[in-house]
Write a protein that holds these residues in place. Structure first.
Motif: not given
Length: 159
Positions: A58-63, A65-87
């Motif tokens: 999922a992380k790999l696909l998000r990265e 597809l986010g890069a590909i969306a950039g070529f289409e002039g769109k921007r996908i909000r990138q999540s931070v590496g530890n987002a939503n992980q328990r502390w």
């Protein structure tokens, strides 16, 4: 545990359908089909993932597809590496120590940004976590008092 999930989404005249099937061993099968309003297939693909392979894929696909969306002039909000992980307890301890090591004259927002980048968290996550560790999120190097804890919120604890 076996299960089936189905997702659909429509963009312009294309309807995308994704089916996820998990077998009893935890292997995932993912199929994607996209068809326009005339029924012409315009997108298709399939993935097979071993048990436990979904998160990294999922992380790999998000990265990608986010890069590909950039070529289409769109921007996908990138999540931070530890987002939503328990502390973890260790993360809490090191965050508290790092915060308290700064002088009260250091700009809190800059310190929060630095701590967030180091921990692969968002600045908002760091700011929200500090009161739970007994730290004043508005003044670097300062612990919360009972009065400031009451202002920050119910999860704040004096430390």
């Amino acid at each position: 545990m076996a299960f089936n999930l189905e997702y659909t989404s429509k963009h312009r005249d294309v309807t995308y359908a994704m089916t996820v099937v998990a077998d009893d061993d935890g292997e995932l099968g993912i199929e994607l089909l996209g068809a326009n309003d005339r029924g012409t297939v315009v997108a298709e693909g399939a993935l097979r993932l071993p048990p436990g392979g979904a998160t990294e894929t999922a992380k790999l696909l998000r990265e990608a597809l986010g890069a590909i969306a950039g070529f289409e002039g769109k921007r996908i909000r990138q999540s931070v590496g530890n987002a939503n992980q328990r502390w973890t307890r260790d993360q809490d301890i090191t965050l508290r120590e790092a915060w308290l090591s700064h002088p009260p004259t250091a700009p809190a927002t800059e310190v929060i940004r630095t701590l967030a980048a180091e921990r692969e968290r968002t600045p908002a996550a760091i700011r929200a976590r500090l009161p739970r560790l007994g730290c004043d999120p508005d003044v670097t190097g300062r612990v919360l008092t009972e009065e400031t804890a009451a202002l920050v919120g119910r999860d704040a604890i004096a430390g």
